[in-house]
Motif scaffolding. Structure first.
Motif, short mmCIF file in Angstrom:
data_model
loop_
_atom_site.label_atom_id
_atom_site.label_comp_id
_atom_site.label_asym_id
_atom_site.label_seq_id
_atom_site.Cartn_x
_atom_site.Cartn_y
_atom_site.Cartn_z
N LEU A 1 0.81 -1.22 0.00
CA LEU A 1 0.00 0.00 0.00
C LEU A 1 0.84 1.27 0.00
N TYR A 2 1.99 1.25 0.70
CA TYR A 2 2.76 2.49 0.89
C TYR A 2 4.21 2.34 0.45
N ASP A 3 4.76 3.47 0.02
CA ASP A 3 6.21 3.67 0.00
C ASP A 3 6.56 4.24 1.38
N ILE A 4 7.39 3.53 2.12
CA ILE A 4 7.62 3.89 3.52
C ILE A 4 9.02 4.46 3.71
N THR A 5 9.09 5.57 4.45
CA THR A 5 10.35 6.19 4.83
C THR A 5 10.39 6.35 6.34
N VAL A 6 11.53 6.00 6.94
CA VAL A 6 11.67 6.06 8.39
C VAL A 6 12.85 6.97 8.74
N PHE A 7 12.62 7.87 9.71
CA PHE A 7 13.68 8.71 10.24
C PHE A 7 13.89 8.37 11.72
N GLY A 8 15.16 8.07 12.06
CA GLY A 8 15.51 7.81 13.45
C GLY A 8 16.67 8.67 13.87
N SER A 9 16.61 9.21 15.08
CA SER A 9 17.67 10.10 15.54
C SER A 9 18.92 9.35 15.96
N GLU A 10 18.79 8.05 16.25
CA GLU A 10 19.95 7.25 16.66
C GLU A 10 20.54 6.52 15.45
N PRO A 11 21.83 6.21 15.51
CA PRO A 11 22.50 5.57 14.35
C PRO A 11 22.33 4.05 14.31
N PHE A 12 21.15 3.58 14.66
CA PHE A 12 20.91 2.13 14.70
C PHE A 12 19.55 1.82 14.06
N ASN B 1 15.08 -5.00 14.48
CA ASN B 1 15.00 -4.93 13.01
C ASN B 1 16.33 -4.43 12.46
N SER B 2 17.06 -5.35 11.84
CA SER B 2 18.35 -4.97 11.27
C SER B 2 18.13 -4.13 10.01
N ARG B 3 19.21 -3.56 9.50
CA ARG B 3 19.11 -2.78 8.26
C ARG B 3 18.63 -3.65 7.10
N ASP B 4 18.98 -4.92 7.14
CA ASP B 4 18.52 -5.83 6.08
C ASP B 4 17.00 -5.95 6.08
N TRP B 5 16.38 -5.88 7.25
CA TRP B 5 14.91 -5.96 7.32
C TRP B 5 14.28 -4.79 6.57
N TYR B 6 14.83 -3.60 6.74
CA TYR B 6 14.30 -2.42 6.06
C TYR B 6 14.46 -2.58 4.54
N THR C 1 12.82 2.93 3.13
CA THR C 1 13.96 3.85 3.15
C THR C 1 14.24 4.26 4.58
N LEU C 2 15.42 3.94 5.07
CA LEU C 2 15.78 4.21 6.46
C LEU C 2 16.84 5.30 6.54
N HIS C 3 16.53 6.35 7.31
CA HIS C 3 17.50 7.42 7.60
C HIS C 3 17.85 7.33 9.08
N THR C 4 19.05 6.84 9.41
CA THR C 4 19.47 6.79 10.81
C THR C 4 20.34 7.99 11.13
N GLY C 5 20.34 8.36 12.41
CA GLY C 5 21.14 9.50 12.83
C GLY C 5 20.64 10.82 12.29
N LYS C 6 19.37 10.87 11.88
CA LYS C 6 18.78 12.09 11.34
C LYS C 6 17.51 12.42 12.10
N ALA C 7 17.61 13.37 13.00
CA ALA C 7 16.44 13.80 13.76
C ALA C 7 15.62 14.78 12.92
N ILE C 8 14.32 14.60 12.91
CA ILE C 8 13.43 15.54 12.21
C ILE C 8 13.27 16.79 13.08
N THR C 9 13.48 17.95 12.47
CA THR C 9 13.39 19.21 13.22
C THR C 9 12.15 20.02 12.86
#
Length: 808
Positions: free
Chosen positions: A28-39, A63-68, A74-82
Motif C-alpha cells: 500500500l505504501y512507500d515507507i520512509t523512516v527517520f531515526g535520531s539514533e544511528p541504529f 529490526n536490522s538494516r537488512d529488514w528495512y 527507506t531508512l535514515h538513521t542519525g537524522k532527527a526531524i526538526t
C-alpha cells in the motif's frame, strides 16, 4: 502510484506499526523512516542487560538494516526531524533531508525528566534512555568508582544494578520512603530494598536533592538537609515525559502528549501517532503491551481496515527487577472501605496482598512469587465475585492443579531441556530461544511462535516467568480480551451479541456484518460461529457440517492409525443382554480388534474401518442403540452408581435419576464436552464432584454441584445448592447447561468459565432468580426439540457417508 508513509521515530511502537501494516497491506505504501539514533530498531527494554554486561548492542537489535531493505523501506538513521510542514506535507531533518508524505506517523517516544537543580548540566550527569546513555555509563565505570542514582523507580534500580555489575560503588537516592512506590506498597518496597542492600546497593530514602556539586565535572550531591555524598557519576532516573515538542511546533494539538482519538489519529487527518509520545483519553503509557495494542489499531486504520479501535489499556505490571519478580495492578493501597488480604512468608521472600471491595478485587501487589499475577488481574478486570474462593484466593490457581505454580521463580532452576508445556512438548530452551530470536514481548507472541501455553493453559504461569526473565525488566503482562481468531477483531462475547441483536442467521452473514478479514474464515472461527448460531437460533439455523471438527463430521473418534472409535449410548451406564449381544456381534462381524470399557460406563469399539462405520451404526441402531456423542462438543455421559435400588448405603435412586437426566440432555451441543454424574449417597462412587454437573443424593434430597474437571487440571466442583425433588434436579440441570451454552466461549470448559464469571454469577441466575432459571430451562428444552436426532440413523438414511470428506 503508492502513497507515501513517513515514520518519525525508529523505536519499538512505530516500527511495530509498520510490521502490522506489512502483514495486512504490504504494497500500500512507500515507507520512509527517520531515526535520531544511528541504529536500526532495538529493544529498549534490554538496555539494562547491556549496561550490566550480559548482552551486546547487536543482541538487542529487533529490526536490522537488512529488514528495512527487504521490505523496501527507506531508512535514515542519525537524522532527527526538526520540522513538520503540514501545509507542504513534508518533514525536514536536521541535515536538510526532506521527505514528502501522504500519511505521517509520529512515534517520537519520551524524554527523560531532568531535575532543574544547580549542576544538572555538569559533565558526568547522565540519563538512562538510549544506547548513547549506556555507552557513557559503561565508559564512566571504567574511570570512576562512585555513582549516585537519583530515582528509586524501575529505571533507577536497573541503572544501579548495571553500574554495580560494572564494579562501581552505587548509592540510590529517592525522594519517597518506598522504592518503586507506583508499583509497590510499603511492605513490598521494604523487602525489595533489603534484598538489594544484601547485594551491595546503598540507599538514602526520603532525601531531596538541592544541588549537584562540581566545577566542570561532578564531584558530589548535596541534599536540602545540608548533607553531601561523593559522586563521580550521577544518573537521573526520575521519570519520563512525552516527546511532543516537534508535533506541538507543527501546530498539532497537544496536552501532556500528542492528543489522539481511538484510531490513533491526531487533530490533523493525515497524521497519526503511537507510543509514549501520545495522550489517549487523558492517559499516557510507558509499558510495551499498551504501545503494541496502539500499533495494531493504528496499522489497521492506515491500511484502511477500519475495524478496530483503541479504548485504552487497563495495565498490570509484571517486572523482574535485578532478578526479583514483582507484580502490581489496580489500587493496591486501598481505602477505608477496602478489605485487605495478605500472605507473607519472609523466609521464602514472598509477599502477596490483594485489596477487595464488596468481594471484588480492586488491586494486588505481589513480591517474589508472581505466578498468579495475571490470574488476579483477570479476576479484577472481569469484576469476578471472589467470595466463593476467598479462603483459597491467596494460594492462587494452585487449587486447580495448575502446573505453572510452585517455588519462587521456579523457571530459574530449570535447565533448557526441562519441559514447560506438556501438551505440545515445549521445553524451556525452546521458549527462551524464540523470545530472543523473534524479539517476543507478550504471552500471545510466545503462544503464536512456540504453542507453549496455547492448549490447556496450565503452564501459563511458567511461560510468563520465562518471558519476564528473558524479555527484561519492563515486560508488562496485560491480559486483555482476545479476538476470536486472526480473521476478526471481534471477541467471543461481541460476536454472540451481534448474532442475537442483529438476527444474523448464517456464517456468511456474521462474517459480512463484522467485516471478516478472510472471506472463508479459518479452522478456529468457523466451528465457533457454527456453534454460536446453533445456540442462538435452534429452530432456524441449519447446522453446517463442514464447519465442524472431523470427529463431529464422522460421528466417531478418529484414531492415530486412521481407524475410528464407536461408542454407543448406554442410558445412565445401564445396558441389557440384547445390547451386549449386538455389540459382541458387531465386533465379530467387522473384525473390530479392541472392545474396551470407558470411564464413563460405556463400551468402546476401537479400530473400526471408515468403510464399515455406516454398517456398524446400522447394526447397533437395530437394537435401539444411538450415538453416545463421545466425539462431540456435547453431552458425553451421565455416570451413575446403583443407588438405593441395590446399594445398602444409597439414599436415593441415582440410577433412574441419571437415566432421566441423560434422556433429557442427550444430543445437546455445548461449547465444549460436558459430563454429568449422579451418586446415590455422599460416598460419591460415581465421582460426581469432578464433573461439569454433579448430583449427589442425601437423605433430604439432592446436592447439585458445578464446574468440576477430572482431566489435566483436576478441579473439584463448587456446591450450587440443595433441592428436594427430582423435578428440580432436572430443572437446575437444564438451566445450568443453557446458561453455560449461552455465555461460555467456544472450547471453554465449565471449570474455567466459572472461574472467569464467578460462582456468584451462576448462583444469581439459577438459585436466587427463579424466573431466570425457569426461562433458561424452557430455552434448553426448546433447543432439544431440534437436537435430539440420532446422527447415526440420519446418516444411514441419507447414505451420505461415502461422500464425507475427512479433512483432518
Amino acid at each position: 502510484m503508492k502513497e507515501k508513509l513517513v515514520l518519525i521515530g525508529n523505536g519499538m511502537a512505530g516500527v511495530r506499526t509498520l510490521e502490522e501494516i506489512l502483514k495486512i497491506e504490504p504494497d500500500l505504501y512507500d515507507i520512509t523512516v527517520f531515526g535520531s539514533e544511528p541504529f536500526g530498531n532495538y529493544n529498549r527494554i534490554m538496555l539494562s542487560p547491556v549496561l550490566a554486561g550480559e548482552k551486546t548492542i547487536d543482541e538487542i537489535i529487533i529490526n536490522s538494516r537488512d529488514w528495512y531493505k527487504k521490505n523496501n523501506i527507506t531508512l535514515h538513521t542519525g537524522k532527527a526531524i526538526t520540522q513538520i510542514s503540514r501545509h507542504n506535507r513534508q518533514v525536514i531533518a536536521e541535515d536538510g533531508t526532506v521527505a514528502g508524505y501522504d500519511r505521517l506517523l509520529i512515534s517520537t517516544g519520551s524524554n527523560p525528566i531532568i531535575i532543574p537543580v544547580p549542576g544538572h548540566d555538569l559533565a558526568g550527569v547522565i540519563t538512562f534512555r538510549n544506547i548513547h546513555d549506556v555507552d557513557l555509563m559503561i565508559e564512566s565505570s571504567k574511570q570512576h568508582q562512585h555513582a549516585v542514582i537519583i530515582g528509586g523507580g524501575l529505571l533507577g534500580l536497573e541503572a544501579a544494578n548495571g553500574l554495580m555489575m560494572q564494579g562501581m560503588h552505587v548509592t540510590v537516592i529517592h525522594l519517597m520512603e518506598t522504592l518503586m512506590e507506583r508499583q509497590l506498597d510499603s511492605e513490598a518496597g521494604k523487602m525489595l530494598k533489603e534484598s538489594l542492600q544484601e547485594r551491595g546497593l546503598q540507599f538514602l530514602m526520603g532525601v531531596d536533592t538541592e544541588k549537584i556539586i562540581g566545577e566542570e565535572m561532578v564531584t558530589g550531591v548535596r541534599f536540602k538537609d545540608g548533607t553531601e555524598i561523593a559522586a563521580d557519576v550521577v544518573v537521573m532516573a526520575v521519570g519520563i515525559q512525552p516527546n511532543k515538542e516537534l508535533a506541538e511546533a507543527a501546530g498539532i494539538y497537544c496536552e501532556r502528549g500528542i492528543l489522539v482519538d481511538d484510531t490513533m489519529l491526531t487533530y490533523d487527518p493525515r497524521v497519526y501517532a503511537v507510543g509514549e509520545c501520545v495522550q489517549h483519553r487523558g492517559t499516557t503509557y510507558g509499558l510495551v503491551a499498551p504501545l503494541f495494542e496502539q500499533a495494531k489499531v493504528c496499522a489497521n486504520h492506515l491500511a484502511r481496515k477500519s475495524t478496530t479501535y483503541y479504548e485504552g489499556s487497563v495495565t498490570s505490571t509484571k517486572l523482574k527487577v535485578t532478578g526479583i519478580d514483582l507484580f502490581s495492578a489496580g489500587d493496591f493501597e486501598g481505602d477505608d472501605e477496602s478489605e485487605v488480604i495478605v500472605l507473607r512468608d519472609p523466609g521464602r521472600g514472598v509477599y502477596k496482598k490483594v485489596v477487595l471491595k464488596n468481594d471484588f478485587i480492586h488491586g494486588a501487589v505481589l513480591y517474589g512469587d508472581t505466578v498468579d499475577g495475571s490470574w488476579f488481574f483477570q479476576l479484577m478486570k472481569d469484576q469476578t465475585d471472589v467470595s466463593d474462593i476467598r479462603e483459597s484466593l491467596m494460594f492462587g490457581k494452585a487449587h486447580l492443579g495448575d502446573s505453572g505454580h510452585g517455588a519462587q521463580d521456579q523457571t530459574s532452576l530449570m535447565d533448557d531441556a526441562s519441559e514447560v508445556c506438556g501438551c505440545n512438548g515445549i521445553c524451556k530452551g525452546d521458549i527462551v530461544a524464540a523470545i530472543e530470536k523473534e524479539n517476543l514481548f507478550t504471552l500471545e507472541d510466545v503462544r503464536a511462535h512456540t504453542k507453549a501455553s496455547a492448549s490447556c493453559g496450565s503452564c501459563t504461569g511458567l511461560v510468563e516467568q520465562i518471558l519476564a526473565s528473558t524479555a527484561g525488566g519492563e515486560y508488562s503482562a496485560t491480559p486483555k480480551v482476545k479476538p476470536l481468531c486472526p480473521c476478526t477483531d471481534g471477541t467471543h462475547d461481541q460476536i454472540r451479541q451481534m448474532i442475537v441483536e442483529h438476527e444474523l442467521k448464517s456464517i456468511l452473514a456474521v462474517m459480512h456484518f463484522m467485516e471478516w478479514k478472510s472471506s472463508d474464515g479459518c479452522a478456529a472461527c468457523r466451528p465457533a460461529l457454527n456453534y454460536y448460531l446453533l445456540c442462538a437460533w435452534p429452530g432456524d439455523y441449519v447446522d453446517d457440517q463442514q464447519s465442524r471438527f472431523i470427529n463431529e463430521r464422522a460421528h466417531a473418534n478418529i484414531q492415530k492409525d486412521g481407524t475410528y472409535s464407536v461408542i454407543p449410548r448406554m442410558w445412565g451406564g445401564v445396558t441389557s443382554p440384547d445390547e451386549l449381544r449386538a455389540i459382541a456381534d458387531v465386533a465379530d462381524k467387522f473384525d473390530i480388534p479392541t472392545v474396551k470399557l470407558t470411564g464413563g460406563q460405556r463400551v468402546d469399539l476401537l479400530g473400526v474401518k471408515k468403510a464399515d462405520l455406516p454398517h456398524v451404526w446400522a447394526d447397533l441402531n437395530a437394537v435401539g442403540m444411538v450415538s453416545g456423542h463421545a466425539y462431540g462438543k456435547s453431552l458425553r455421559t451421565v455416570k451413575t452408581c446403583v443407588g438405593s435400588e441395590w446399594c445398602r448405603f444409597g439414599t436415593q435412586d441415582s440410577t433412574s435419576m441419571g437415566i432421566r437426566i441423560e434422556k433429557m440432555c442427550w444430543g445437546s451441543w455445548t461449547p465444549h464436552k460436558f459430563k454429568i454424574a449422579v451418586s446415590g449417597c455422599p460416598r460419591n462412587c460415581a465421582e460426581a464432584t469432578i464433573k461439569d454437573f454433579g448430583v449427589v443424593a442425601i437423605d433430604s434430597g439432592w446436592e447439585l454441584h458445578v464446574g468440576g474437571n477430572g482431566g489435566v487440571k483436576i478441579r473439584a466442583t463448587d456446591l450450587l445448592c440443595k433441592v428436594k425433588s427430582e423435578e428440580l434436579v432436572l430443572e437446575f440441570t437444564g438451566a445450568f447447561m443453557q446458561l453455560y451454552r449461552e455465555e461460555a466461549h467456544y472450547l471453554e470448559r465449565t471449570a474455567p468459565w466459572i472461574e472467569r464469571v464467578g460462582l456468584a454469577h451462576v448462583k444469581k441466575n439459577l438459585v436466587e432468580n427463579t424466573g431466570q432459571r425457569k426461562s433458561l430451562y424452557e430455552r434448553f428444552l426448546y433447543s432439544q426439540k431440534f437436537s435430539q436426532n440420532d446422527p447415526w440413523a440420519e446418516r444411514i438414511g441419507e447414505r451420505e457417508f461415502e461422500t464425507l470428506k475427512l479433512v483432518g
